[in-house]
Design an enzyme around this catalytic site. Sequence first.
Site, PDB file in Angstrom:
ATOM      1  N   PHE A 185     -34.579  61.017  67.721  1.00  0.00           N
ATOM      2  CA  PHE A 185     -33.657  60.384  66.870  1.00  0.00           C
ATOM      3  C   PHE A 185     -33.725  60.980  65.413  1.00  0.00           C
ATOM      4  CE2 PHE A 185     -37.954  58.211  67.072  1.00  0.00           C
ATOM      5  CZ  PHE A 185     -38.231  58.255  65.475  1.00  0.00           C
ATOM      6  N   ASN A 209     -31.488  50.559  61.238  1.00  0.00           N
ATOM      7  CA  ASN A 209     -32.139  49.283  60.625  1.00  0.00           C
ATOM      8  C   ASN A 209     -32.390  49.171  59.279  1.00  0.00           C
ATOM      9  OD1 ASN A 209     -34.122  51.148  60.052  1.00  0.00           O
ATOM     10  ND2 ASN A 209     -35.764  50.465  61.601  1.00  0.00           N
ATOM     11  N   HIS A 245     -36.014  51.156  54.620  1.00  0.00           N
ATOM     12  CA  HIS A 245     -37.415  51.779  54.933  1.00  0.00           C
ATOM     13  C   HIS A 245     -38.507  51.209  54.001  1.00  0.00           C
ATOM     14  CE1 HIS A 245     -40.541  55.130  55.257  1.00  0.00           C
ATOM     15  NE2 HIS A 245     -40.624  54.792  53.865  1.00  0.00           N
TER      16      HIS A 245
HETATM   17  N1  ADP Z   1     -36.781  54.748  69.147  1.00  0.00           N
HETATM   18  C1  ADP Z   1     -35.920  54.944  68.358  1.00  0.00           C
HETATM   19  N2  ADP Z   1     -34.686  55.172  68.114  1.00  0.00           N
HETATM   20  C2  ADP Z   1     -34.072  55.483  67.120  1.00  0.00           C
HETATM   21  N3  ADP Z   1     -34.528  55.328  65.844  1.00  0.00           N
HETATM   22  C3  ADP Z   1     -35.769  55.098  65.761  1.00  0.00           C
HETATM   23  C4  ADP Z   1     -36.526  54.835  66.771  1.00  0.00           C
HETATM   24  N4  ADP Z   1     -37.980  54.480  66.518  1.00  0.00           N
HETATM   25  C5  ADP Z   1     -37.752  54.631  64.695  1.00  0.00           C
HETATM   26  N5  ADP Z   1     -36.331  55.120  64.566  1.00  0.00           N
HETATM   27  C6  ADP Z   1     -36.098  55.037  63.189  1.00  0.00           C
HETATM   28  O1  ADP Z   1     -37.094  55.773  62.488  1.00  0.00           O
HETATM   29  C7  ADP Z   1     -37.525  54.959  61.207  1.00  0.00           C
HETATM   30  C8  ADP Z   1     -38.963  55.276  60.971  1.00  0.00           C
HETATM   31  O2  ADP Z   1     -39.714  54.772  62.213  1.00  0.00           O
HETATM   32  P1  ADP Z   1     -40.963  54.153  61.844  1.00  0.00           P
HETATM   33  O3  ADP Z   1     -41.852  54.844  60.952  1.00  0.00           O
HETATM   34  O4  ADP Z   1     -41.861  54.155  63.437  1.00  0.00           O
HETATM   35  O5  ADP Z   1     -40.689  52.694  61.660  1.00  0.00           O
HETATM   36  P2  ADP Z   1     -40.945  51.820  60.176  1.00  0.00           P
HETATM   37  O6  ADP Z   1     -39.473  52.199  59.573  1.00  0.00           O
HETATM   38  O7  ADP Z   1     -40.873  50.475  60.871  1.00  0.00           O
HETATM   39  O8  ADP Z   1     -41.945  52.178  59.582  1.00  0.00           O
HETATM   40  C9  ADP Z   1     -37.120  53.554  61.950  1.00  0.00           C
HETATM   41  O9  ADP Z   1     -37.352  52.557  60.858  1.00  0.00           O
HETATM   42  C10 ADP Z   1     -36.074  53.704  62.612  1.00  0.00           C
HETATM   43  O10 ADP Z   1     -34.811  54.039  61.633  1.00  0.00           O
HETATM   44 MG    MG Z   2     -42.674  54.193  59.070  1.00  0.00          MG
END
Ligand code: ADP
Ligand code: MG
EC number: 2.7.4.6
Length: 105
Positions: free
Chosen positions: A13, A68, A71
């Site tokens: 992604f 989402n 960050h």
């Molecule tokens: N399976 C996925 N498919 C698409 N986008 C993803 C996926 N996993 C993570 N992301 C994107 O990458 C960002 C960074 O991931 P992560 O660090 O795991 O989550 P967070 O933002 O909750 O810390 C996420 O906020 C999301 O925007």
């Molecule tokens: Mg993260």
Amino acid sequence: AKTHYGEHAEKPFFPSLVEYITSSPSLAMVIEGEEAITTIRKLVGATNPLEADLGTIRGDFGMDTGRNIIHASDAPESAEREIALFFNEDEICDYKIVDNDLIYE
Ligand SMILES: Nc1ncnc2c1ncn2[C@@H]1O[C@H](COP(=O)(O)OP(=O)(O)O)[C@@H](O)[C@H]1O
Ligand SMILES: [Mg+2]
């Protein structure tokens, strides 16, 4: 954006994530306080907006994991790295909020 999300560079992604966060202006903030990382991540909500609690930013305004909205740094070390990407030292203001003494012991 690519450096900011560098830890995800190998994920499928990644290109879409970089495209997403550069698709419009974004607002960067440095927030300091007691348990700031835990508290802010609670406010941000779970990574998948459909699993994020109501009242969180992702829960209220998001729909897909890949879109989402927001960050938040996940540790003091990553916060330091990420802050340095977006701000010069003299752009970080240290100031006392008026209700500081009311909410901090
Ligand atoms: N399976 C996925 N498919 C698409 N986008 C993803 C996926 N996993 C993570 N992301 C994107 O990458 C960002 C960074 O991931 P992560 O660090 O795991 O989550 P967070 O933002 O909750 O810390 C996420 O906020 C999301 O925007
Ligand atoms: Mg993260």
